[in-house]
Design a protein around this motif. Structure first.
Motif, PDB file in Angstrom:
ATOM      1  N   UNK A  73      15.924  15.757   7.400  1.00  0.00           N
ATOM      2  CA  UNK A  73      15.532  15.101   6.264  1.00  0.00           C
ATOM      3  C   UNK A  73      15.656  13.607   6.374  1.00  0.00           C
ATOM      4  N   UNK A  74      16.859  13.136   6.697  1.00  0.00           N
ATOM      5  CA  UNK A  74      17.158  11.899   6.623  1.00  0.00           C
ATOM      6  C   UNK A  74      16.315  11.140   7.747  1.00  0.00           C
ATOM      7  N   UNK A  75      16.264  11.712   8.909  1.00  0.00           N
ATOM      8  CA  UNK A  75      15.451  11.086   9.906  1.00  0.00           C
ATOM      9  C   UNK A  75      14.044  11.055   9.202  1.00  0.00           C
ATOM     10  N   UNK A  76      13.476  11.936   8.693  1.00  0.00           N
ATOM     11  CA  UNK A  76      12.231  11.817   7.998  1.00  0.00           C
ATOM     12  C   UNK A  76      12.014  10.643   6.852  1.00  0.00           C
ATOM     13  N   UNK A  77      13.032  10.683   6.091  1.00  0.00           N
ATOM     14  CA  UNK A  77      13.029   9.604   5.023  1.00  0.00           C
ATOM     15  C   UNK A  77      12.952   8.279   5.720  1.00  0.00           C
ATOM     16  N   UNK A  78      13.931   8.100   6.813  1.00  0.00           N
ATOM     17  CA  UNK A  78      13.834   6.680   7.336  1.00  0.00           C
ATOM     18  C   UNK A  78      12.532   6.599   8.093  1.00  0.00           C
ATOM     19  N   UNK A  79      12.011   7.223   8.685  1.00  0.00           N
ATOM     20  CA  UNK A  79      10.885   7.041   9.364  1.00  0.00           C
ATOM     21  C   UNK A  79       9.483   6.902   8.391  1.00  0.00           C
ATOM     22  N   UNK A  80       9.444   7.538   7.374  1.00  0.00           N
ATOM     23  CA  UNK A  80       8.545   7.660   6.475  1.00  0.00           C
ATOM     24  C   UNK A  80       8.585   5.966   5.710  1.00  0.00           C
ATOM     25  N   UNK A  81       9.731   5.677   5.233  1.00  0.00           N
ATOM     26  CA  UNK A  81       9.773   4.389   4.720  1.00  0.00           C
ATOM     27  C   UNK A  81       9.400   3.217   5.622  1.00  0.00           C
ATOM     28  N   UNK A  82       9.865   3.356   7.076  1.00  0.00           N
ATOM     29  CA  UNK A  82       9.418   2.377   7.950  1.00  0.00           C
ATOM     30  C   UNK A  82       7.864   2.377   8.352  1.00  0.00           C
ATOM     31  N   UNK A  83       7.295   3.511   8.202  1.00  0.00           N
ATOM     32  CA  UNK A  83       6.009   3.670   8.402  1.00  0.00           C
ATOM     33  C   UNK A  83       5.138   2.872   7.254  1.00  0.00           C
ATOM     34  N   UNK A  84       5.731   3.035   5.954  1.00  0.00           N
ATOM     35  CA  UNK A  84       5.103   2.361   5.160  1.00  0.00           C
ATOM     36  C   UNK A  84       5.410   0.673   5.114  1.00  0.00           C
ATOM     37  N   UNK A  85       6.445   0.322   5.571  1.00  0.00           N
ATOM     38  CA  UNK A  85       6.785  -0.948   5.576  1.00  0.00           C
ATOM     39  C   UNK A  85       5.896  -1.726   6.580  1.00  0.00           C
ATOM     40  N   UNK A  86       5.923  -0.889   7.546  1.00  0.00           N
ATOM     41  CA  UNK A  86       4.987  -1.788   8.714  1.00  0.00           C
ATOM     42  C   UNK A  86       3.434  -1.574   8.358  1.00  0.00           C
ATOM     43  N   UNK A  87       2.931  -0.614   7.661  1.00  0.00           N
ATOM     44  CA  UNK A  87       1.525  -0.690   7.243  1.00  0.00           C
ATOM     45  C   UNK A  87       1.442  -1.658   6.279  1.00  0.00           C
ATOM     46  N   UNK A  88       2.391  -1.869   5.370  1.00  0.00           N
ATOM     47  CA  UNK A  88       2.265  -3.086   4.565  1.00  0.00           C
ATOM     48  C   UNK A  88       2.078  -4.555   5.167  1.00  0.00           C
ATOM     49  N   UNK A  89       3.201  -4.587   6.091  1.00  0.00           N
ATOM     50  CA  UNK A  89       3.084  -5.890   6.822  1.00  0.00           C
ATOM     51  C   UNK A  89       1.682  -6.143   7.623  1.00  0.00           C
ATOM     52  N   UNK A  90       1.346  -4.954   8.119  1.00  0.00           N
ATOM     53  CA  UNK A  90      -0.212  -5.107   8.703  1.00  0.00           C
ATOM     54  C   UNK A  90      -1.199  -5.424   7.682  1.00  0.00           C
ATOM     55  N   UNK A  91      -1.141  -4.727   6.702  1.00  0.00           N
ATOM     56  CA  UNK A  91      -2.106  -5.165   5.612  1.00  0.00           C
ATOM     57  C   UNK A  91      -2.229  -6.606   5.149  1.00  0.00           C
ATOM     58  N   UNK A  92      -0.850  -7.061   5.016  1.00  0.00           N
ATOM     59  CA  UNK A  92      -0.469  -8.506   4.548  1.00  0.00           C
ATOM     60  C   UNK A  92      -1.115  -9.428   5.695  1.00  0.00           C
ATOM     61  N   UNK A  93      -0.859  -9.189   6.955  1.00  0.00           N
ATOM     62  CA  UNK A  93      -1.402  -9.944   8.051  1.00  0.00           C
ATOM     63  C   UNK A  93      -3.014  -9.888   8.021  1.00  0.00           C
ATOM     64  N   UNK A  94      -3.650  -8.770   7.775  1.00  0.00           N
ATOM     65  CA  UNK A  94      -5.084  -8.734   7.755  1.00  0.00           C
ATOM     66  C   UNK A  94      -5.640  -9.756   6.539  1.00  0.00           C
ATOM     67  N   UNK A  95      -4.971  -9.648   5.318  1.00  0.00           N
ATOM     68  CA  UNK A  95      -5.348 -10.351   4.261  1.00  0.00           C
ATOM     69  C   UNK A  95      -5.275 -11.843   4.514  1.00  0.00           C
ATOM     70  N   UNK A  96      -4.072 -12.337   5.506  1.00  0.00           N
ATOM     71  CA  UNK A  96      -3.811 -13.697   5.609  1.00  0.00           C
ATOM     72  C   UNK A  96      -5.043 -14.120   6.583  1.00  0.00           C
ATOM     73  N   UNK A  97      -4.889 -13.219   7.398  1.00  0.00           N
ATOM     74  CA  UNK A  97      -6.075 -13.723   8.655  1.00  0.00           C
ATOM     75  C   UNK A  97      -7.690 -13.887   7.828  1.00  0.00           C
ATOM     76  N   UNK A  98      -7.845 -13.020   6.953  1.00  0.00           N
ATOM     77  CA  UNK A  98      -9.160 -12.950   6.364  1.00  0.00           C
ATOM     78  C   UNK A  98      -9.118 -14.208   5.625  1.00  0.00           C
ATOM     79  N   UNK A  99      -8.130 -14.732   4.779  1.00  0.00           N
ATOM     80  CA  UNK A  99      -8.149 -15.793   3.699  1.00  0.00           C
ATOM     81  C   UNK A  99      -8.227 -17.054   4.734  1.00  0.00           C
ATOM     82  N   UNK A 100      -7.684 -17.181   5.840  1.00  0.00           N
ATOM     83  CA  UNK A 100      -7.872 -18.264   6.542  1.00  0.00           C
ATOM     84  C   UNK A 100      -9.154 -18.505   7.250  1.00  0.00           C
TER      85      UNK A 100
END
Ligand code: NAP
Ligand code: F7E
Length: 363
Positions: free
Chosen positions: A327-354
């Motif tokens: 459960x510990x490994x699962x919750x850490x991976x889930x949280x980081x998968x979400x964090x990286x997905x948000x960072x990618x979405x942010x990059x995508x939005x920034x690229x489009x904006x530029x």
């Protein structure tokens, strides 16, 4: 009357969980922070509007700041969590580590005495399984001999003994929790578990090619930080001041942790080779995703930590198995998968904006 707690190291992993736990119990929570040129209050940002949560500047290497905050807050309980907590860094900064992790503890104890709070204030000291170091017995319990094996561990050993000394010499209610490794989605990114879960998430989402690690065979007893802060509190609610081992009673290697973390991120690894030549290979693509780098080897490494939490279970009624390793490994991976997905979405939005700005689509 609501109790008042003072937490040193409130911005750290454990400090943030302990603050939440004590606020829920109705405590007035005071925390010490350090001035920094950048904002490192990410872990406690969600608590800062709570009227029962208060922050003060203090540094464990500065007696006056410690004395001042204790005299002002006059706490019922102190949780001394502040430390230079990275074992590998302690080889690079041994003197500073001693200032904070060894004599820093003395500063807290002496300030409590000098402020006339020795009879009233209960003190929890964040001690560590690193005291067992070059281990002489497995699993380790409260009777196992210590053999510290890093500047960090040697400094923490002083902290452990000075707490015991003040307990016996001045009859103070001060105790050490001998905590085995505990991790979470808030774990610092250079500790091995978080380094692995973040890398697994980045590799799975195409943001990183490879992960470099040190000793893959090192064994740890890894628990969940959110569960462990409850035990810190229980230690101070006990009738007698005593020291306790806090652990899950299960042991896994760094390699096991990485295998599971990559699996939860959708990648099956197979391991080939030995020592510095060992590699973690993606079963599906044949690509090497994990390699060993001697840069992460330590001059002396603690390789066999495995705690026996029987005393805490028996005398404090604490459940060491609340969150399983999986459960510990699962919750850490889930949280980081979400964090990286948000960072990618942010990059995508920034690229489009530029692009839109350049094309004059938006102004
Ligand atoms: P952490 O995330 O590294 O947090 C350490 C905290 O100490 C941070 O708030 C840090 O402030 C503060 N700090 C560092 N140097 C300081 C100084 N000179 N004066 C005042 N504050 C200072 O550590 P953690 O994982 O929460 O661990 C909490 C405690 O438990 C530490 O004492 C650690 O050694 C001990 N411990 C941890 C584990 C574990 O597995 N996590 C196991 C056994 C024992 P900044 O944010 O400003 O850096
Ligand atoms: O290393 C090995 C490394 O840095 C664990 C602190 O909270 O727990 C923590 O200290 C093991 C070691 O934690 C890498 O050699 C392999 O054997 O995650 P860690 P730690 O040293 O156990 C104790 C209980 C504390 O008290 C401390 O405050 O993993 N390892 N490869 C690696 N470690 C790191 N950091 N990075 C690697 O690439």
């Amino acid at each position: 009357m609501a109790k008042t707690a003072l937490i040193t190291g409130v911005t750290g992993q454990d400090g943030s969980y302990l603050s939440e736990f004590l606020l829920e119990k109705g405590y007035q929570v005071h925390g010490t922070i350090r001035r920094s040129s950048v904002d490192f209050r990410e872990r406690i940002a969600h608590l800062e509007d709570n009227p029962a949560f208060h922050l003060h500047y203090a540094d464990l290497s500065d007696s006056l700041s410690i004395m001042q905050v204790i005299a002002k807050v006059r706490p019922d309980e102190i949780y001394n969590l502040a430390a230079q907590s990275h074992v590998q860094v302690s080889f690079d900064c041994p003197e500073y580590t001693a200032q904070v992790d060894a004599t820093g503890v003395l500063r807290i104890l002496e300030a409590v005495r000098q402020c006339g709070l020795a009879d009233k204030c209960r003190i929890y000291q964040a001690s560590t399984s690193e005291l067992y170091g070059k281990v002489e017995q497995v699993p380790q319990n409260e009777e196992t001999p210590f053999h510290p094996y890093s500047p960090y561990a040697v400094a923490k050993l002083y902290g452990f003994w000075i707490v015991r000394e003040y307990r016996e010499a001045y009859n103070m209610f001060c105790c050490s929790g001998i905590l085995f490794n505990h991790e979470s989605e808030r774990r610092g990114e250079t500790f091995v578990t978080r380094k692995i879960t973040l890398a697994a998430a980045r590799i799975a989402q195409g943001k990183q090619d490879k992960l470099y690690l040190g000793n893959l065979s090192s064994m740890r007893d890894w628990g969940y930080a959110r569960d462990y802060v409850e035990c810190m509190w229980l230690i101070l609610q006990n009738e007698k001041p005593e020291d306790f081992v806090i652990a899950t009673g299960e042991q896994h290697s760094v390699r096991d942790f990485a295998t599971l973390a990559f699996r939860y991120a959708g990648i099956e690894l197979r391991w080939e080779g030995e020592g510095a030549d060992e590699k973690g290979i993606d079963v599906k693509t044949g690509k090497v995703l994990v390699e060993v780098s001697p840069d992460f080897y330590r001059p002396t490494d603690v390789v066999n930590l495995w705690g026996d939490p029987s005393k805490a279970r028996r005398e404090l009624g604490w459940n060491p198995q609340k969150t399983s390793f999986e459960q510990l490994v699962r919750l850490m991976v889930d949280s980081d998968m979400e964090k990286v997905a948000i960072e990618r979405a942010d990059e995508h939005i920034k690229r489009n904006l530029v692009e839109y700005l350049e094309k004059g689509i938006v102004k």
